[in-house]
Structure formats: C-alpha cells, structure tokens
Design a protein around this motif. Structure first.
Motif, PDB file in Angstrom:
ATOM      1  N   SER B 418       0.976  -1.174  -0.049  1.00 16.41           N
ATOM      2  CA  SER B 418       0.026  -0.058  -0.002  1.00 16.41           C
ATOM      3  C   SER B 418       0.913   1.349  -0.100  1.00 16.41           C
ATOM      4  O   SER B 418       2.016   1.281   0.401  1.00 16.41           O
ATOM      5  CB  SER B 418      -0.922  -0.040   1.325  1.00 16.41           C
ATOM      6  OG  SER B 418      -0.035   0.164   2.328  1.00 16.41           O
ATOM      7  N   PRO B 719      -2.259  -4.151   4.765  1.00 20.66           N
ATOM      8  CA  PRO B 719      -3.331  -5.005   4.681  1.00 20.66           C
ATOM      9  C   PRO B 719      -3.178  -6.167   5.294  1.00 20.66           C
ATOM     10  O   PRO B 719      -4.052  -7.165   5.618  1.00 20.66           O
ATOM     11  CB  PRO B 719      -3.595  -5.103   3.102  1.00 20.66           C
ATOM     12  CG  PRO B 719      -2.452  -4.847   2.589  1.00 20.66           C
ATOM     13  CD  PRO B 719      -1.972  -3.797   3.299  1.00 20.66           C
ATOM     14  N   GLY B 724      -2.262  -2.951  11.111  1.00 23.43           N
ATOM     15  CA  GLY B 724      -1.987  -2.007   9.935  1.00 23.43           C
ATOM     16  C   GLY B 724      -0.673  -1.348   9.789  1.00 23.43           C
ATOM     17  O   GLY B 724      -0.256  -0.514   9.255  1.00 23.43           O
TER      18      GLY B 724
END
Lengths: 170, 788, 290
Positions: B418, B719, B724
């Motif tokens: 991410s 994820p 996180g």
C-alpha cells in the motif's frame, strides 16, 4: 613495580566516600564498580564518546580520563545526583523524557551531565542558535537519536536553569 | 480512549534518566570474576605453540583457557542461519586451535579477580604464530589466485545465488540506451554505544545457569548456550535487560558468550566479560563491503527496461550469519520502481577479517545506493531532472498491491502492499525546496556558492515472520504485566506494547508493566531485528490482550449476571455499556478467575485459570515500508567540505503507534545513515590489519555533523496485519548515502565530479573527485572559480 | 583497555615534582590534564613506571598580565584561557582557536602546557603559540631556561624538554598596536584534530603597509610551521588578495604533509594553501574593521 593501594576520600553526590584504590584504577571504574553508582556508563575508555562524563568540582569531565586517585578531595556529581532529593526528575531530565531525547539510554547520563554544565554556564541558552547548542553537545556521542530530540530537550530545559540562576543570585 | 497513535512519552525513561537502568555491566553478583580475551594480532597465522604458564602463575588469576582447556563444552560455534546456497558453512572455534583467520580472533580466555589483572595476565601468555598470507581486500580475495582463507576453499567463494525474472539480457540488448557502472561499498560498523557484555552465574544447588547478555535475541541465545553447554533450555535463563543499542550485531552469538558461561560453570563463581571499545572493532561483526557491477537498459524517456547486476559480498573469515544480507540486497535492488526484467547474482567471499552480519538496513543501504545512483546517472545521460526520472519509474498507487515475481526469505512475496509513492516524492521535493533551489542555483554559482539538491527513495520489506509472541496477565493484586521475547535496544517496546494492550484492556498505559528479553518471563520468539518488533510482537500483544479482554468479559458476565456482549472494558473495569456504575475492576475479576476453593464450571477443553493469555503472530508475508529522503547541501570546492542545509524524510510505516517513537527511529536512522554515507569506514591494510580501532579513527557523527531532520509521516495501513503497521526501525538509514551523494554531485555539476563509492569518505574524497573530473577534461589544477 | 600498574606521586611543588622525576630516571611521566596520556595508558601504548601528577602543583596554574607579556602557567586549563578576558584583550587568537580544540569537557581538564608538550602536529594550541611567538620557560635541576617557539617544537610529538625538565610557563609577548587575527581549519568532525589549518596575525604600520605579518600552518608537517619566508615577503606591502595568494603559495612550498586515513598529502597541501589565504584575508578584514 607498583606500590600498594592509595587512600582516596572524596564527595560523591553530596556524600563523603573513602576507599583504598590501586593508582591505576580509572575514575569511571571507581564510580561504577567500587561505589556501585552504575548510572555513569563506559562507552569508549578513550575520551571520545562522553558516556562517562561526570562533574569534577563543578566541571564536566570524562571520568575515563582520570584516575580515581586524582579525584582525592574532589566533589563529584554523577547522573544519580541530578534528580531532586525526593527522586523527582529534574527539569532537564523531564525535558529529555518529554522530547524523546533518549532511546537505549546508554549515552544519556553523559548527555545529561554535559547539558547540565552547559545550561548552568549559559543562562541565555534558549536564545542560542541550534549550532551553538549542537556544538556544546558535540562531545557526547549518541548512536540512537540523531541528536535532534536532545537539542530540543536542552532548549526546553533552558528557562528552568535561568530561573534557578536568578534565584541563586537573589 | 485510544492510545495507539498518541505521542506518549516513554514509560521506560524515568529509570534510565535517573541512572537506574540495568545494563549488563551493571550486574555485579557476589564473588564476581572478570575475564579478558587474548586475541590474534594477525590476519592469518598458524599457531605453533601457546604457553600460558606465567599467566596462570600471576596472583589474582583464577584460570586461563586455551582451546585445549575447553572440556565439557561444544567447541565449534554454530551456523546461526544455515542456507542451501552456502557452499562452505564455516564457523569459528570457541578459541582458535591451529589457525587464526582474522585480527581479533579469540585465542585465550583469562579469568581473574579483576579486569586489570586479567589484562596483565594476558600479556604474559606466549603465543608463537607463523604468519600466513592474508586475504584482505574483497576484490583481491575474489580474484583468481587470491589468498585462500580456508585451505579447503581455494577460490574463497563461501556461497552464491542468482535470482531474477524476465529475460534481462534480452531486455538490455533491446534497450535504446544502456549504462554500466561499478559501485564500491565499504565496510561499516554498527558501533552501539554499549559494547557487548555477558555475565553468567551457575547455581550448583539448582543446576540453573543465569546469563545476563547484551543480545538482541535472548531466546535463540538461550537455545544455543544450552546446546553448547550440554544443558536443557529449562536450566538456562537469559536476561537481556536494558541494552545500549543493537542495530544488528548483537543478534549474533559470539564465542565470548559461551566462554563466560562455561567459565562460570567450571569455576563455580560468577564471571563477567565486557568488550572494550577497541575490541568491539575486531570482535563484533560489522557489515558489508560489496562491489557491484551493474548494467541497465532504459528508453529515451528514462524508463528502466532491465537491470543486470553481479556483486561480490564480503563475509569475513567465517559465515555464521549466512547469506541473509546479500539476499536482502537482491530483493530490494529495484527500489520503488517498475522494472520489467532483473537478473542479479552474487558471490559471498571469505576474507581474513572479522565476519559480518546484518547492520541496520541489512543490505538495503547498498541496494538503495545502486538503484538511486542509477536513477541519477540516467538523468544525467538524458539531460533530465533526476526527480523526473524517478517520477517516470515509480510504482503508481493504482498498481497496489504490486508484486515482483520474487520470493523473499520469509517465503512470502516481494509485494508493495500500500502507499502513494509519487505523492511522497512530491512532498519531499516541496519540503526540501527542490524547485526553488534549482532556480537559485545558477545565481549562487555566480557568487562562488555551490548548492545542490537531490531526493532518493527506499523500500524495505519489514515485519517478517516466522512469529513472535506476547503474554498478557492481569494479576490478582492489580498489576498488569506484558512479556515478550522481543528485546528492546532503545526502540521503545515498553511503551508501544503498553499502548496496544491499554487500548484492548481499557486501562491507562502507565498501569502496564512490560518486560522484554527475559526468558523466565516469556520464552517463545526470535528477537529484535529486521524492523519487525511492532508488526510481530505488536500484533501478538493485541491478540493476547484481546483474549484477556474476552476472558474478563466472560467472568464479569457471570459476576454481574449480564450478557457478555453488553460489557465493555474501560477505566480499569469491565462494565455495562451505557451504565458505567455497573462494573467490576479487572483485579477483582483476576481473583475470581483463580479461586482458592469452589467450583469453576467451565469446559475443561478450553478452560484456563486467571486473566492471562499468550498471543502469537505469524505473518503470512512482510509489509513494505517506503519513503524518500531529500536534502540540500552546499559544497566548498576548495576544501571539499559539505554543509547539509536541509534534510527531509517523507516515509510510510503504516499505522503510527507512537509518533514520538517513530520520529525518533527515523531521525536516529538518518543520523546513522549520515555516518555511513560520509564519515564511517572500517579500513584494513593489505595484511588485514585493522586501521580503524578507536573513535579517533572510526568517525561517528556528533550533534554538529547531523542536521535538523524534518520528518513527514504518510500513513497507509498495511493490509497484512490487524494493526496496519509496517516496520520502521531501519527505514531511516536506507537512502541517506544516495540522497547526500546526489546532492553533492548536483552542487558540483559545473565540475562534473561523480561518486560511485560509499562512504564518500570525507572532504578529501570530494576534492579527489573534482580533480579527477577536471583531469578527465584536461584541465590542470582545477581550482574552483569564485571566491576562496 | 586498562592501564598497567604504576607508582603514583602527587607533588605539591615544582621542586618536589622535579626531584621525583629524577628519582625514577627516565621511567616516570608527568601527567598534566591527562587527556592524551590516560587513553594511551589504557591502551597500554604508554606504560610509565611512575606518574608524577602536576595537578596539585598550585604554582603552575596561573594566568597574569606581566610587564611585557601575558604569562600562563603550564597547568592552566584550556577552559580557563577560553574564558579569560585578559586573553581576549591581548591574545585573541586563542579565542578563535580554542573552540576547535576537542570539546569543552576535554578543555575543562586539558592544560595549555600539556598540549604544547605533546606537540601533536595537527593540534591547534602549538600553532597559536607559534603564531604569537610564545616563549617557553622550562624548569630543570639547574634552574629555569627559556626557549622560543621555533626551538621548543622540535619535531613529531617532541619538544626541547629534557626528560628531567618540566614546562613551567609560557610567555605571550604583547603585540603593541592593533592587530588582526585569522584562524581556520578543516577537520573531519567538530572538535577533531585538523586535517590542515592556518593561523595569521597582521598589523598595519602608519603608512598603510604591513609592519607585522605572521603565518602558521598546522596539520601539514611534523609540528606547527611558521612561514618565515612568506611573512618576510608581506612586510612593507599593502594588503591585497594577490598578496595573500602569494604568501599562501610561499607558505606551502616549505611543508611536508603526510597521508593518513583521513586525508592525502596532496589534499593537505591544497587545503593548507586555501586556508592560509583565508586566514590572511580574515586577519586583514579585522584590521579594516578594527
């Protein structure tokens, strides 16, 4: 060959201490292993890292560059002597905590003593440039923090020293 | 109240600030003996004879151990990370027997009443050495006809691997543009300010060995010590209390740890050994020397089409820590960029130097240096802005998650999970004032001021497995304790774990006492390395705390006679949602959960007494930390001195548990990186004699060398774990050298000076590069224009 | 890193110290601030049989303005010089140089005399002493003798001191009139010994030409190098950038720098020339502003 042990009598954190020591015993080892004041740390034993810095008659010095016999009659202050009598953190120590100015904590006692001496001798420290504060701290190595938070903490503690200095002169 | 995310000042600080830390050398059991190690003065030599009689006769000396005196202990050090790619898994002996292979290799172990006496005695030990040719420089050791470090490994190749994807050779052949460079990356040393130390005490009444040790991995250290000493793991307790910095090398098991424990058992008295600073340079593992030969193909727009790299990696005389570091280098070699084809191979090469281990960054500072220098070189080749070349190659957010067809050493994929890399680059450029500096650069040069600016990226697979665990317990007296095997060397685990557990248990973090690194408190796990503590132990703590919270709700549901689903944990109690006055404090529940008499009435298959749970987290794959460093420098071409005018870090470590601590990690990492980029170089001479063995020779930056560092957090949750989080411990160090070197090169563009080595060892190297560039253009002397 | 054993003596007077030094023949060392000697002993590179500690010799720690010179006792702490208004008035070059000398914790303990007697070629204080034409008062069995800076700094890590002598004091002759000072060095880190450095003193006569010019380089030879030829060539000339460049070029013509881990000989030579030019310009700017 060496002669025998030598008597030393000195004041450490306000307390009178006496011992028989070999002349070659480093002051840093004396403080740590004889007096068992283990807050003073040994990082390099050749006078560069500053972890063993203590006040000797008010002056910040490397305790690894002095023999214990040389401190006969001296007044020593170690990190254990910085906090208040009730054990409360001094403003400088509190500032270190607030600013996250320590990580592993190994260099911290040396930094505290050096910064304490600098702030005591520099009433206008808060107005000094970062470069000046960094220069005052450059005799102590830190491998964790990158120094930034230490500079911030020293700045934060400066007013408390100025006030204490004014108080003293009154 | 949510504690995760808050800048809580650290809970462990008060005692450290008051001088009440408990570091290994602070431990002083009654009857303590002190040890000193006699070490090889030669890079390579045969030991003809050792005579320790005079040393043993010195008053105050209790024992002198040589190899032949080691009885009842395994004498071969273990392979810590075995690996199929290692051709010759050489480890050292506890004490050298016939041959010494590096300066500093332990030859004898002296135990005396004081360290002073032990050092006196060591001088009395006579060792007859017959010097052998030493393989010093990596380039020489790797050459045909190089001097062999081990007689049975004539080519010095310890191990090798090749990885890649796509047809890189074809991609290069088809590329409109190609570029080939060699990069020389020197040895650096972690140098935690606390040297290594071990204290051991054996209690013959209980057959229990206690070892206080400056290790980053107390649980594996216990296993190794037990195995070598012939004890069960239940007979060995390793305590890694306060540790004065680790950065990698304290993850390794060293002979001294075993020797101290063995001596304590043999002599029946506690024994301490503390490494001194000069020893640390020869007896603690350092990292690297890598030589890369890289070729890339790219198009006219500066897009990378393929990368081929072969590199040599120096292992030192032995290879206990395996091929972890060079493998990590290969996996991060493409940085944050999309590249269609990669072929990288390496050879790990023995030299007559102290062995190596991962050091903060573990191979990534090299991969970052290579790929980021390549970006700058492409820009120069095409006359483009270096930042623009990066922009064109970055993995875009819409491609997330983006995977390379590579398998990381945890068995998981190399995945960019991410983040917004282009957004981070723009933020870094804006913060450093890239455009403004560029605009003002020409005018400054007219005044004789050489200012430059650059940005460089990093990526880091963090938070890898296999697993870590945490135990959470609410005691009947009200203490809440958390224990984990992941020790702290300053990373602040006492605080971050407390924040995580506090959120789950509804208590203030200050109420939570965290113990790390004591195998008597918790003995499952691996250790603190590879930026994985927050991900692995953090998520394990969350899991354990949630189990405890569930137990607490179940018991409280019985006690309050309400449905467990209607209960919440807050302010130290389990209470009815919306009716805070109906509740029961956690300690009361803990007492109820461990009754002295009576009937429990729970399912025996799942019943566990008390409010206590273990949590384990075994991530399926790592998380990808990423970011950019940008800096502006001014170079004095006449003296080669460099002033860092501005330094910016924009980084993404996922959820920030504690911004104070994360910023501290990043800034501290960057300072270490500045050392590695500009000041720190482990140097040996041709006979493998170490030239940098003090802090007068090996230069660690002070507060005056490290600039103010502006840190910006870009939080994109990973994820791959419930919190996180992505690891951040090493991130700060990774792209410092390419960022600084890029800016210096930019400043010196009028001279055309280039830098392909790390570190850029000081002002002399800057002057040398200016001279070389001018000589290449046929200019004599090459004085700076403008005022001097 | 623990020192070998030694006998310790703490004399209270200079004659007592001299007698003790003789008592041990060549096997004793005097210890002043100890900031260089103690680490050398911890590394067992130095292992004197006896240490004669001068820290208790009160007569060696003083700083006073004499009739024609500032007189500094050899045991005067570097920190004392740094904080002395007297030094600021008469020998300001010290105040330009001292911030470069290690760190304040070292200067708190380190002495002026100790630094001079060690004569590290890259050290700042010997260079300052040379630039200020210091005179060295040396005490021995047969009384005191005085030598000039050129005679005192005898070579690499060595001085004119005989094994049974102790440096008593350093005299810094006043420089009448208004002088400009310049000091610069390049070091790897703040507080490190210099890779190369330079110090300058300039003074203008009534006719606008230089009637005093001193230029010292350090870190580039076996001790501080007073550039006598360059100095002579500047006398009677008017200040100008060309003059500084010529003087700097002349100064480095006579040096023999060595290479070490941190810098090549070529680098030291180049930078010494640059710094020579800069300190001359800096000193001249002080004259102009002064």
């Amino acid at each position: 060959m060496a002669d025998g042990k030598v008597a030393v009598a000195l004041t450490v954190n306000g307390e009178r201490r006496e011992a028989l020591v070999e002349p070659r015993l480093l002051l840093s080892d004396f403080i740590r292993h004889v007096l068992r004041l283990t807050g003073t740390h040994v990082g390099c034993e050749h006078g560069v890292c500053g972890a063993c810095t203590v006040l000797v008659d008010g002056a910040a010095c490397r305790s690894c560059l002095l023999f214990a016999v040389q401190a006969n009659g001296a007044e020593i202050v170690t990190v254990e002597g910085l906090a208040g009598p009730d054990g409360a953190l001094a403003p400088l120590q509190q500032a270190f905590r607030d600013c996250h100015a320590l990580q592993c904590g190994y260099c911290t006692p040396g930094f505290l003593i050096s910064a304490h001496a600098f702030l005591r001798d520099t009433p206008d420290a808060a107005e000094r440039s970062d470069a000046e504060i960094r220069s005052a701290l450059s005799g102590n190595l830190c491998r964790c923090t990158g120094y930034q938070a230490i500079v911030k903490a020293v700045r934060q503690a400066a007013p408390a020293y100025r006030e204490a200095g004014l108080e003293e002169r009154r | 109240m949510t504690h995760v995310g808050s800048p809580l000042p650290r809970l462990e600080d008060a005692r450290l600030l008051a001088g009440r830390g408990r570091f290994t050398d602070d431990v002083h059991p009654d009857g303590l003996l002190e040890a000193h190690v006699l070490r090889s003065p030669h890079g390579h030599a045969r030991i003809a004879r050792i005579d320790a009689a005079a040393a043993r006769a010195l008053p105050g000396v209790v024992a002198v151990f040589t190899f032949d005196d080691l009885v009842g202990v395994e004498r071969q050090m273990p392979m810590i990370l075995p690996d199929r790619r290692i051709l010759h898994p050489k480890t050292q002996l506890l004490l050298a027997a016939e041959v010494v292979r590096y300066v500093g290799e332990p030859v004898a172990f002296v135990v005396a009443e004081t360290r002073y006496l032990a050092e006196d005695a060591a001088e009395l030990i006579e060792v007859a050495y017959e010097p052998l040719p030493a393989a010093s420089a990596l380039a020489d050791a790797a050459s045909p006809g190089g001097r062999p470090v081990h007689a049975d490994v004539p080519d010095n190749v310890a191990g090798a691997d090749e990885i890649g994807f796509g047809d890189a050779a074809a991609a290069l052949a088809a590329s409109p543009r190609r570029l080939r460079r060699r990069f020389d990356l020197a040895r650096g040393h972690a140098q935690p300010l606390e040297p290594r130390a071990t204290v051991a005490r054996f209690d013959a009444d209980t057959d229990l060995l206690t070892v206080w040790d400056t290790t980053q991995g107390p649980i594996p250290a216990r296993a190794a010590l037990a195995a070598m000493l012939g004890l069960g793991i239940d007979q060995v307790r390793v305590i890694a209390g306060d540790i004065g910095g680790g950065f990698g090398p304290k993850m390794v098991l060293y002979p001294e740890e075993v020797l101290v424990a063995h001596a304590a058992m043999r002599l029946g008295r506690p024994v301490k050994w503390v490494e001194d600073r000069m020893e640390s340079f020869v007896a603690t593992a350092s990292e690297r020397e890598q030589i890369h030969e890289v070729e890339v193909g790219f198009d006219e727009e500066g897009r990378l089409l393929g990368l081929v790299d072969h590199f040599w990696y120096e292992t030192g005389a032995y290879i206990p820590y395996g091929l972890n570091t060079p493998f990590v280098t290969t996996m991060h070699l493409l940085g944050l960029y999309r590249v269609p084809a990669l072929a990288v191979s390496f050879q790990a090469v023995f030299t007559n130097r102290m062995f190596v281990c991962p050091y903060r960054g573990a191979g990534r500072p090299y991969s970052a240096f290579v790929i980021e220098r390549i970006m700058d070189l492409i820009a120069r080749e095409l006359g483009l802005e270096p930042a623009e070349v990066r922009r064109r190659n970055l993995i875009p957010p819409e491609a997330m998650p983006y995977r390379y067809p590579l398998t990381y050493w945890d068995g998981g994929p190399v995945e960019f999970d991410s983040g917004d890399y282009p957004g981070m680059l723009e933020e870094a450029l804006a913060r450093v004032g890239y455009r403004e500096i560029r605009a003002a650069q020409a005018a400054a040069r007219g005044e004789g001021r050489y200012v430059g600016v650059a940005a460089a990226a990093y990526c880091e697979i963090t938070g890898i497995g296999p697993y870590e665990g945490t135990r959470v317990r609410v005691q009947p007296g009200g203490r809440i304790t958390v224990a984990t095997g992941v020790g702290s060397q300053g990373q602040g685990h006492h605080t971050t774990l407390a924040q995580i557990v506090a959120d789950e248990l509804g208590v203030a973090p200050e109420r939570i006492e965290v113990t790390v690194g004591d195998t008597a408190q918790f003995d499952w796990g691996i250790g603190s390395f590879a930026s994985r503590g927050a991900v692995t132990a953090g998520n394990a703590a969350r899991i354990a705390a949630r189990k405890v919270a569930r137990q607490a709700r179940e018991w409280a549901s019985e006690m309050l006679e309400v449905d467990a689903g209607d209960l919440e944990l807050a302010e130290g109690s389990v209470r009815l949602k919306g009716v805070p006055e109906v509740g029961v404090p956690l300690e009361e529940i803990a007492r109820r959960a461990d009754p002295a008499r009576g009937r429990i009435g729970r399912d025996p298959e799942t019943f566990r007494p008390g409010l206590e749970a273990d949590g384990f987290f075994n991530p399926a794959q790592g998380t990808m930390g990423a970011g950019f460093h940008a800096c502006a420098v001014e170079v004095d071409p006449s003296t080669g001195t460099v002033a860092i005018l501005k330094y910016v870090v924009v980084h993404d470590c996922g959820t920030v548990i504690n911004p104070l601590i994360v910023e501290g990690q990043v800034v501290g990492g960057a300072a270490l990186g500045i050392g590695g980029a500009f000041y720190e170089r482990v140097a040996y001479d041709e006979e493998a004699q170490l030239l940098t063995s003090t802090y007068m020779d090996y230069l660690i930056p002070t507060a005056s060398e490290v600039p103010a560092i502006d840190v910006v957090h870009f939080e994109s949750r990973s994820p791959h774990n419930p919190l996180g989080v992505k690891g951040v411990g090493e991130a700060g160090t990774l792209p410092v050298a390419p960022a600084l070197v890029g800016a210096i090169e930019d400043a010196l563009a009028p001279f055309g000076a280039t830098f392909m080595t790390m570190p850029l060892a000081g002002p002399d190297a800057v002057r040398a590069a200016i001279r070389a560039a001018c000589a290449a253009r046929g200019e004599e002397g090459c004085r700076a224009s403008g005022p001097v | 890193m623990k020192p070998a054993a030694f006998v310790y003596r703490a004399p209270a007077s200079l004659p007592e110290a001299l007698a003790q030094l003789r008592e041990f023949g060549g096997d004793a060392r005097v210890i002043a601030g100890g900031q260089t000697l103690v680490p050398a002993m911890s590394m067992r590179l130095a292992r004197p049989a006896a240490l004669i500690d001068l820290n208790g010799v009160a007569e060696l720690a003083f700083l006073r303005a004499g009739a024609d010179a500032i007189e500094i006792g050899a045991m005067t702490r570097q920190r004392t010089l740094e904080r002395s208004a007297e030094i600021g008035r008469h020998a300001r070059l010290f105040h330009l140089a001292l911030p470069h000398v290690a760190h304040f914790q070292i200067r708190n303990r380190g002495t002026f005399g100790g630094s001079l007697c060690h004569n590290d070629p890259a050290a700042e204080l010997p260079a300052v002493a040379a630039a200020l034409s210091a005179e060295f008062v040396i005490a021995g069995a047969s009384g005191d003798r005085t030598v000039g800076a050129d005679g005192f700094f005898a070579g690499l890590l060595s001085t004119a001191l005989e094994p049974d002598e102790i440096l008593r004091a350093i005299r810094i002759p006043y420089l009448p009139g208004s002088c400009g000072f310049g000091f610069a060095e390049v070091a790897r880190r703040h507080g490190d010994f210099a890779l190369a450095g330079a110090a300058a003193v300039l003074r203008l006569g009534g006719d606008g030409t230089l009637d005093l010019a001193r230029l010292v380089l350090f870190g580039v030879d076996d001790g501080p190098v007073r550039a006598h030829a360059a100095e002579a060539a500047m006398l009677g000339e008017r200040p100008s950038d060309d003059l500084w460049s010529a003087a700097a070029a002349a100064a480095v013509a006579g040096i023999s720098p060595v290479a070490d881990l941190h810098a090549s000989a070529l680098y030291r030579r180049e930078v010494a020339e640059t710094l020579a030019r800069r300190v001359l310009r800096q000193a001249a700017a002080e004259l102009r502003d002064g």
